[in-house]
Design a protein around this motif. Structure first.
Motif, PDB file in Angstrom:
ATOM      1  N   ILE A   9       0.869  -1.181   0.000  1.00 34.02           N
ATOM      2  CA  ILE A   9       0.000   0.000   0.000  1.00 34.02           C
ATOM      3  C   ILE A   9       0.906   1.230   0.000  1.00 34.02           C
ATOM      4  O   ILE A   9       1.700   1.421   0.924  1.00 34.02           O
ATOM      5  N   TYR A  10       0.793   2.037  -1.052  1.00 32.29           N
ATOM      6  CA  TYR A  10       1.638   3.217  -1.184  1.00 32.29           C
ATOM      7  C   TYR A  10       0.779   4.467  -1.408  1.00 32.29           C
ATOM      8  O   TYR A  10      -0.268   4.402  -2.078  1.00 32.29           O
ATOM      9  N   PHE A  25       3.881   8.153  -7.664  1.00 31.09           N
ATOM     10  CA  PHE A  25       4.164   7.605  -6.337  1.00 31.09           C
ATOM     11  C   PHE A  25       5.462   8.234  -5.811  1.00 31.09           C
ATOM     12  O   PHE A  25       6.551   7.922  -6.305  1.00 31.09           O
ATOM     13  N   PRO A  26       5.362   9.107  -4.820  1.00 34.99           N
ATOM     14  CA  PRO A  26       6.546   9.816  -4.317  1.00 34.99           C
ATOM     15  C   PRO A  26       7.668   8.904  -3.823  1.00 34.99           C
ATOM     16  O   PRO A  26       8.843   9.270  -3.914  1.00 34.99           O
ATOM     17  N   ASP A  27       7.312   7.730  -3.322  1.00 33.30           N
ATOM     18  CA  ASP A  27       8.332   6.822  -2.770  1.00 33.30           C
ATOM     19  C   ASP A  27       9.030   5.972  -3.831  1.00 33.30           C
ATOM     20  O   ASP A  27      10.051   5.349  -3.543  1.00 33.30           O
ATOM     21  N   LEU A  28       8.461   5.958  -5.039  1.00 35.83           N
ATOM     22  CA  LEU A  28       8.981   5.077  -6.089  1.00 35.83           C
ATOM     23  C   LEU A  28       9.349   5.900  -7.314  1.00 35.83           C
ATOM     24  O   LEU A  28       8.492   6.305  -8.098  1.00 35.83           O
ATOM     25  N   LEU A  53       6.882  -2.663  -8.756  1.00 35.33           N
ATOM     26  CA  LEU A  53       7.349  -3.469  -7.637  1.00 35.33           C
ATOM     27  C   LEU A  53       7.854  -4.835  -8.105  1.00 35.33           C
ATOM     28  O   LEU A  53       8.830  -5.365  -7.570  1.00 35.33           O
ATOM     29  N   TYR A  54       7.190  -5.402  -9.113  1.00 30.93           N
ATOM     30  CA  TYR A  54       7.624  -6.689  -9.665  1.00 30.93           C
ATOM     31  C   TYR A  54       9.030  -6.563 -10.257  1.00 30.93           C
ATOM     32  O   TYR A  54       9.875  -7.440 -10.072  1.00 30.93           O
ATOM     33  N   GLU A  55       9.298  -5.468 -10.955  1.00 28.54           N
ATOM     34  CA  GLU A  55      10.627  -5.252 -11.533  1.00 28.54           C
ATOM     35  C   GLU A  55      11.678  -5.134 -10.444  1.00 28.54           C
ATOM     36  O   GLU A  55      12.803  -5.641 -10.589  1.00 28.54           O
ATOM     37  N   LEU A  56      11.343  -4.460  -9.343  1.00 27.96           N
ATOM     38  CA  LEU A  56      12.288  -4.358  -8.230  1.00 27.96           C
ATOM     39  C   LEU A  56      12.546  -5.733  -7.620  1.00 27.96           C
ATOM     40  O   LEU A  56      13.687  -6.058  -7.269  1.00 27.96           O
ATOM     41  N   GLU A  57      11.496  -6.548  -7.502  1.00 25.51           N
ATOM     42  CA  GLU A  57      11.663  -7.897  -6.964  1.00 25.51           C
ATOM     43  C   GLU A  57      12.551  -8.745  -7.871  1.00 25.51           C
ATOM     44  O   GLU A  57      13.421  -9.477  -7.389  1.00 25.51           O
ATOM     45  N   GLU A  58      12.314  -8.646  -9.186  1.00 25.44           N
ATOM     46  CA  GLU A  58      13.099  -9.431 -10.136  1.00 25.44           C
ATOM     47  C   GLU A  58      14.573  -9.040 -10.099  1.00 25.44           C
ATOM     48  O   GLU A  58      15.450  -9.887 -10.273  1.00 25.44           O
ATOM     49  N   LYS A  59      14.842  -7.782  -9.873  1.00 23.71           N
ATOM     50  CA  LYS A  59      16.231  -7.295  -9.791  1.00 23.71           C
ATOM     51  C   LYS A  59      16.817  -7.513  -8.406  1.00 23.71           C
ATOM     52  O   LYS A  59      17.978  -7.191  -8.170  1.00 23.71           O
ATOM     53  N   GLN A  60      15.972  -8.031  -7.487  1.00 24.15           N
ATOM     54  CA  GLN A  60      16.376  -8.271  -6.100  1.00 24.15           C
ATOM     55  C   GLN A  60      16.864  -6.991  -5.430  1.00 24.15           C
ATOM     56  O   GLN A  60      17.822  -6.990  -4.662  1.00 24.15           O
ATOM     57  N   GLU A  61      16.182  -5.900  -5.739  1.00 20.55           N
ATOM     58  CA  GLU A  61      16.493  -4.616  -5.121  1.00 20.55           C
ATOM     59  C   GLU A  61      15.592  -4.396  -3.920  1.00 20.55           C
ATOM     60  O   GLU A  61      14.454  -4.890  -3.870  1.00 20.55           O
ATOM     61  N   MET A  62      16.091  -3.647  -2.961  1.00 22.86           N
ATOM     62  CA  MET A  62      15.299  -3.339  -1.786  1.00 22.86           C
ATOM     63  C   MET A  62      14.138  -2.425  -2.162  1.00 22.86           C
ATOM     64  O   MET A  62      14.275  -1.529  -2.995  1.00 22.86           O
ATOM     65  N   ILE A  63      12.994  -2.669  -1.546  1.00 22.26           N
ATOM     66  CA  ILE A  63      11.795  -1.902  -1.851  1.00 22.26           C
ATOM     67  C   ILE A  63      11.555  -0.876  -0.746  1.00 22.26           C
ATOM     68  O   ILE A  63      11.492  -1.238   0.434  1.00 22.26           O
ATOM     69  N   PRO A  64      11.406   0.426  -1.096  1.00 24.47           N
ATOM     70  CA  PRO A  64      11.253   1.479  -0.077  1.00 24.47           C
ATOM     71  C   PRO A  64       9.988   1.315   0.756  1.00 24.47           C
ATOM     72  O   PRO A  64       8.968   0.829   0.269  1.00 24.47           O
ATOM     73  N   GLU A  65      10.062   1.711   2.005  1.00 21.99           N
ATOM     74  CA  GLU A  65       8.881   1.745   2.853  1.00 21.99           C
ATOM     75  C   GLU A  65       7.989   2.900   2.401  1.00 21.99           C
ATOM     76  O   GLU A  65       8.482   3.946   1.985  1.00 21.99           O
ATOM     77  N   PRO A  66       6.663   2.751   2.457  1.00 23.79           N
ATOM     78  CA  PRO A  66       5.762   3.836   2.064  1.00 23.79           C
ATOM     79  C   PRO A  66       5.813   4.997   3.062  1.00 23.79           C
ATOM     80  O   PRO A  66       5.961   4.786   4.273  1.00 23.79           O
ATOM     81  N   SER A  67       5.671   6.179   2.552  1.00 24.58           N
ATOM     82  CA  SER A  67       5.680   7.373   3.394  1.00 24.58           C
ATOM     83  C   SER A  67       4.351   7.535   4.121  1.00 24.58           C
ATOM     84  O   SER A  67       3.327   6.975   3.722  1.00 24.58           O
ATOM     85  N   ASP A  68       4.380   8.329   5.177  1.00 25.05           N
ATOM     86  CA  ASP A  68       3.149   8.685   5.878  1.00 25.05           C
ATOM     87  C   ASP A  68       2.362   9.651   4.995  1.00 25.05           C
ATOM     88  O   ASP A  68       2.900  10.650   4.515  1.00 25.05           O
ATOM     89  N   VAL A  69       1.083   9.340   4.756  1.00 24.73           N
ATOM     90  CA  VAL A  69       0.264  10.168   3.867  1.00 24.73           C
ATOM     91  C   VAL A  69       0.231  11.617   4.328  1.00 24.73           C
ATOM     92  O   VAL A  69       0.262  12.555   3.511  1.00 24.73           O
ATOM     93  N   THR A  70       0.172  11.830   5.630  1.00 21.37           N
ATOM     94  CA  THR A  70       0.054  13.203   6.160  1.00 21.37           C
ATOM     95  C   THR A  70       1.315  14.037   5.952  1.00 21.37           C
ATOM     96  O   THR A  70       1.279  15.262   6.087  1.00 21.37           O
TER      97      THR A  70
END
Length: 228
Positions: A9-10, A25-28, A53-70
């Motif tokens: 959820i982003y 998406f500001p985090d991606l 996100l699938y491309e990041l998984e395939e590249k085995q890259e770390m996925i950023p945590e979602p930011s706080d909406v506020t």
């Protein structure tokens, strides 16, 4: 940053322009899409998020945590919303998508295959799944599974060969004596010939490339298991 998971959820920023909506998406970094309506925007956003996100998984890259909406600041023509995506069905869709491969075969073999109206793609898929010991419903191929499937093949071959030998031996015991109790030389000779052919076939099987390949695989897998 986080490792891959099934649900994401982003926060997304939707920008209203005169002609279309822009969803980002500001985090991606680089993850954005466009749409002509809000409904289309949410559909496209889910698809775009899953693909990124699938491309990041395939590249085995770390996925950023979602930011706080506020914490996300926007302009007057923008608003922030949350976009959720469920990855398992999307991963399955991507894994099953067609991938173009180029291969080379002799012309005579290509001509014969065309005459037989063979499906190259299906034959290649079946051959690869057989070589990897995989099937349509179970794509896993652990060392233990490979070993079990190879052993099943070998056991089946041994059972089939044993059945043939049993039938020949039974014929040797029951059919060589006629109703007067004398040995029928012609039948006995025929059975001996069949037995000889059977032994020749068994020797050829043991010396064949397929037998050696399977035997080598089994030994290799056993070595792997023993090292664990």
């Amino acid at each position: 940053m986080t490792l891959s998971k099934d649900q994401y959820i982003y926060p997304a920023v939707i920008t209203k322009n005169d002609e279309q909506l822009i969803v980002s998406f500001p985090d991606l970094e680089g993850c954005s899409t466009s749409a002509s309506t809000i409904e289309e925007g949410f559909i496209n956003a889910k698809e775009t998020l899953a693909m990124h996100l699938y491309e990041l998984e395939e590249k085995q890259e770390m996925i950023p945590e979602p930011s706080d909406v506020t914490s996300i600041k926007v302009d007057e023509n923008q608003f922030v919303t949350l976009i959720e995506t469920w990855m398992p069905p999307y991963r399955k869709k991507m894994e099953n998508q067609a991938v173009k491969k180029t291969l080379t075969i002799p012309k005579w073999l290509d001509d014969a295959a065309k005459d037989a109206d063979l499906n190259y793609s299906r034959i290649l898929q079946d051959a690869l799944k057989d070589e990897l010991n995989m099937d349509e419903n179970d794509r896993s191929f652990s060392v233990q599974e490979k070993l079990n499937k190879q052993l099943k093949k070998v056991k089946k071959s041994i059972r089939d060969l044993s059945k043939i030998r049993v039938h020949v031996n039974m014929a040797d015991d029951e059919d060589t004596v006629d109703h007067e109790g004398t040995v029928s030389n012609s039948v006995k000779k025929e059975i001996e010939n069949v037995k000889k052919e059977l032994h020749d076939v068994a020797d050829r099987v043991k010396n064949s490339d397929d037998y050696q390949r399977l035997n080598s695989k089994i030994n290799h897998l056993l070595d792997k298991l023993n090292k664990k």
